[in-house]
Design a protein around this motif. Structure first.
Motif, short mmCIF file in Angstrom:
data_model
loop_
_atom_site.label_atom_id
_atom_site.label_comp_id
_atom_site.label_asym_id
_atom_site.label_seq_id
_atom_site.Cartn_x
_atom_site.Cartn_y
_atom_site.Cartn_z
N LEU A 298 -6.09 11.35 -0.19
CA LEU A 298 -6.65 10.01 -0.37
C LEU A 298 -7.83 9.85 0.59
CD1 LEU A 298 -3.33 7.98 -0.45
CD2 LEU A 298 -4.84 8.45 -2.36
N PRO A 299 -8.86 9.13 0.17
CA PRO A 299 -9.98 8.89 1.08
C PRO A 299 -9.51 8.16 2.34
CG PRO A 299 -10.54 8.25 -1.16
CD PRO A 299 -9.07 8.55 -1.15
N THR A 300 -10.07 8.52 3.46
CA THR A 300 -9.69 7.94 4.74
C THR A 300 -9.77 6.43 4.73
OG1 THR A 300 -10.46 9.92 5.86
CG2 THR A 300 -10.16 7.98 7.22
N VAL A 301 -10.82 5.90 4.13
CA VAL A 301 -10.99 4.45 4.12
C VAL A 301 -9.84 3.76 3.37
CG1 VAL A 301 -12.48 4.35 2.07
CG2 VAL A 301 -12.65 2.58 3.83
N VAL A 302 -9.35 4.39 2.32
CA VAL A 302 -8.24 3.82 1.55
C VAL A 302 -6.98 3.79 2.41
CG1 VAL A 302 -6.74 4.15 -0.46
CG2 VAL A 302 -9.21 4.48 -0.67
N LEU B 213 -3.81 -1.12 7.45
CA LEU B 213 -4.14 -2.44 7.99
C LEU B 213 -3.21 -3.49 7.38
CD1 LEU B 213 -6.19 -4.17 9.67
CD2 LEU B 213 -7.44 -4.44 7.53
N HIS B 214 -3.01 -3.41 6.08
CA HIS B 214 -2.14 -4.37 5.40
C HIS B 214 -0.67 -4.10 5.70
CE1 HIS B 214 -5.22 -6.54 3.21
NE2 HIS B 214 -5.81 -5.37 3.02
N VAL B 215 -0.31 -2.84 5.89
CA VAL B 215 1.07 -2.51 6.28
C VAL B 215 1.38 -3.15 7.62
CG1 VAL B 215 2.56 -0.63 7.06
CG2 VAL B 215 1.27 -0.39 4.94
N HIS B 216 0.48 -3.00 8.57
CA HIS B 216 0.70 -3.55 9.91
C HIS B 216 0.69 -5.08 9.90
CE1 HIS B 216 0.95 0.16 12.16
NE2 HIS B 216 0.00 0.63 11.37
N ALA B 217 0.03 -5.68 8.90
CA ALA B 217 0.03 -7.13 8.75
C ALA B 217 1.31 -7.62 8.09
CB ALA B 217 -1.19 -7.59 7.95
N GLY B 218 2.10 -6.68 7.55
CA GLY B 218 3.39 -7.03 6.96
C GLY B 218 3.38 -7.26 5.47
N ASP B 219 2.36 -6.83 4.76
CA ASP B 219 2.29 -7.01 3.31
C ASP B 219 3.37 -6.17 2.64
OD1 ASP B 219 1.49 -6.30 0.53
OD2 ASP B 219 -0.18 -7.65 0.98
N PRO B 220 4.32 -6.81 1.95
CA PRO B 220 5.44 -6.06 1.37
C PRO B 220 5.02 -5.02 0.32
CG PRO B 220 5.74 -8.43 1.03
CD PRO B 220 4.45 -8.24 1.74
N ALA B 221 4.04 -5.34 -0.49
CA ALA B 221 3.60 -4.39 -1.52
C ALA B 221 2.97 -3.16 -0.87
CB ALA B 221 2.62 -5.06 -2.48
N CYS B 222 2.16 -3.38 0.15
CA CYS B 222 1.51 -2.26 0.84
C CYS B 222 2.53 -1.41 1.59
CB CYS B 222 0.43 -2.78 1.78
SG CYS B 222 -0.99 -3.46 0.89
N ILE B 223 3.55 -2.06 2.14
CA ILE B 223 4.61 -1.33 2.82
C ILE B 223 5.29 -0.39 1.83
CG2 ILE B 223 6.87 -1.53 3.94
CD1 ILE B 223 5.77 -4.21 5.15
N MET B 224 5.59 -0.89 0.64
CA MET B 224 6.26 -0.06 -0.37
C MET B 224 5.36 1.09 -0.81
SD MET B 224 8.39 -2.93 -2.59
CE MET B 224 7.48 -2.51 -4.01
N VAL B 225 4.08 0.83 -1.02
CA VAL B 225 3.14 1.88 -1.45
C VAL B 225 3.00 2.93 -0.35
CG1 VAL B 225 0.73 2.38 -2.02
CG2 VAL B 225 1.89 0.44 -3.09
N ALA B 226 2.84 2.48 0.90
CA ALA B 226 2.69 3.42 2.01
C ALA B 226 3.95 4.27 2.17
CB ALA B 226 2.38 2.67 3.30
#
Length: 53
Positions: A7-11, A17-30
């Protein structure tokens, strides 16, 4: 199944960034990407099951 590609580094940076902010969807994707070896970023220290409301 699609071939595994880096995956590109920026992605990854934006996702984390969103994982650390607590976004549940991003947590699941990560978590999915991490379990499949597509990212090697450590996730937040053990969340438990706490997700922001």
């Amino acid at each position: 199944m699609a071939q595994q590609a880096a995956l590109p580094t920026v992605v990854v940076e934006l996702l984390m960034l969103h994982v650390h902010a607590g976004d549940p969807a991003c947590i699941m994707v990560a978590d999915l990407l991490s379990r499949n070896g597509l990212i090697d970023q450590p996730l937040l220290p053990k969340f438990g099951k706490r997700i922001r409301s």
